[in-house]
Scaffold this active site. Sequence first.
Site, PDB file in Angstrom:
ATOM      1  N   SER A  41      -5.985   2.776  -1.181  1.00  0.00           N
ATOM      2  CA  SER A  41      -5.224   2.039  -2.168  1.00  0.00           C
ATOM      3  C   SER A  41      -4.472   0.837  -1.593  1.00  0.00           C
ATOM      4  CB  SER A  41      -4.217   2.989  -2.825  1.00  0.00           C
ATOM      5  OG  SER A  41      -3.290   3.492  -1.859  1.00  0.00           O
ATOM      6  N   LYS A  61       3.471  -3.134   1.147  1.00  0.00           N
ATOM      7  CA  LYS A  61       2.784  -2.531   0.005  1.00  0.00           C
ATOM      8  C   LYS A  61       3.788  -2.267  -1.114  1.00  0.00           C
ATOM      9  CE  LYS A  61      -0.413   1.278  -1.113  1.00  0.00           C
ATOM     10  NZ  LYS A  61      -1.129   2.454  -0.583  1.00  0.00           N
ATOM     11  N   SER A 110      -5.851   5.771   2.552  1.00  0.00           N
ATOM     12  CA  SER A 110      -5.487   4.496   1.935  1.00  0.00           C
ATOM     13  C   SER A 110      -5.046   3.398   2.888  1.00  0.00           C
ATOM     14  CB  SER A 110      -4.396   4.713   0.883  1.00  0.00           C
ATOM     15  OG  SER A 110      -4.923   5.357  -0.246  1.00  0.00           O
TER      16      SER A 110
END
Length: 483
Positions: free
Chosen positions: A152, A77, A176
């Site tokens: 996210s 990420k 997330s």
Amino acid sequence: MGLFDFSVKELHDKLVKKEISPFDLVSESFNRIESVEDKVGSFITLNKEAAFGVAEELGDAGIDPNNMLAGLPIGIKDNIVTKSLRTTAASKILENFDPIYDATVVSKLKNAQTINIGKLNMDEFAMGSSTETSYFHKTHNPWDLSRVPGGSSGGSASAVAAGEVLFSLGSDTGGSIRQPAAFCGVVGMKPTYGRVSRFGLIAFASSLDQIGPITKNVEDNAYLLEAISGLDANDSTSINQPVERFSDSLTGDIKGLRIGVPKEYLGEGVDPGVKQAVLDALKTLEKLGATWDEVSLPHSEYGVASYYILASSEASSNLSRFDGVRYGYRSPNATTLEELYTKTRSEGFGDEVKRRIMLGTYALSSGYYDAYYKKAQQARTLIKQDFVNVFENYDVIIGPSSPTTAFKIDGMINDPITMYSNDILTVPINLAGVPAISVPCGFSDGLPVGLQIIGNYFEESLLYKVAHAFEQETTFHKEKPNL
């Protein structure tokens, strides 16, 4: 059958026996990216040249039989810093940020000899539930390209679901990892707060953020968490807890397991298809010898409100460092120091980030601190105590990972309150700091549904045991999107 249809253990055995090479796996990854990335948009930055270089080195040296993750391709990420590889947090303000150090988890993955394929798309500064607030592009759900992958960590989940990488790292501040894992039909673990170092994670809300693994199955997830866990002197919130061999807990035996099912997690607002998939999952667990009762987490109703006050307050402080002075975007239109701050931040941050900074600044202001921030902290204590009370009589808590399946792109982006409300089943876990895993448990109208299994502090081994036992009785984790 593609190489990424095999598990970590199967690929490791093939690598050790030299039936395949790390170069083959990296090629598989980039071939798949070339084929589907235009449709899903999982990545912000690719690491192609370096990835093939590492693959060749590992191939020449041979794979250590004791190093389970060696030679396997991973995506990271883009709020986890990677030395000399652009890290943006999906924001214009960090569009050209080139870190000079690795996050602790990245160092651990390098020691484990995984191969970093690239940096994955996300909501800007991890603020969002749909990966629509990224400065670069929206990510699409591999199961239905007209829908969001969640957020996210949307790129982390979509890349695994689409077969672009074998596994990935995400971060979870209020759901997330678990919500995108549910939306994309993969496995996502939010570890106990402090289990994994946050050093090198670009901070959103420091008392809530936690890095965790996203994988195709439970066993792979356990191996990845083993590799990234542990005390870190660089993170004062990491906890001195022995790194367990989580993979040893996958026995399939859950006879006598006591499950609490919160009435608040299956009530109003939960889609009927999601509720049915969870009830069916409970029947499967009953067949394996578990029992369940309805329980109550009475202060769950305050979860979303207190979370958005606390997270936004912490964000308003954490993001004050992005001012155009030391690194990141600097407005070319500023003529005074005050203009440098205001124009850099106004031009560099997206709407959602600015909304949360303003909300947090307001909540912390002298006239409103007691009414908002202090009250939210008090609610957090009550929510934490709810979990403590239930875990006195039950081993795990089970419910949906999200009240709905993946929603349409642009369906909620202009309605932040509805978007925030969608986090109702995940934020209490972060507020309490306990671990939780999302595993695929069915489909509703062709879209994946996630089962959320919540444990007591540092009981990730038990979560893996329960999730793995369920997975072995079902085939949902083997289903793949038709891209």
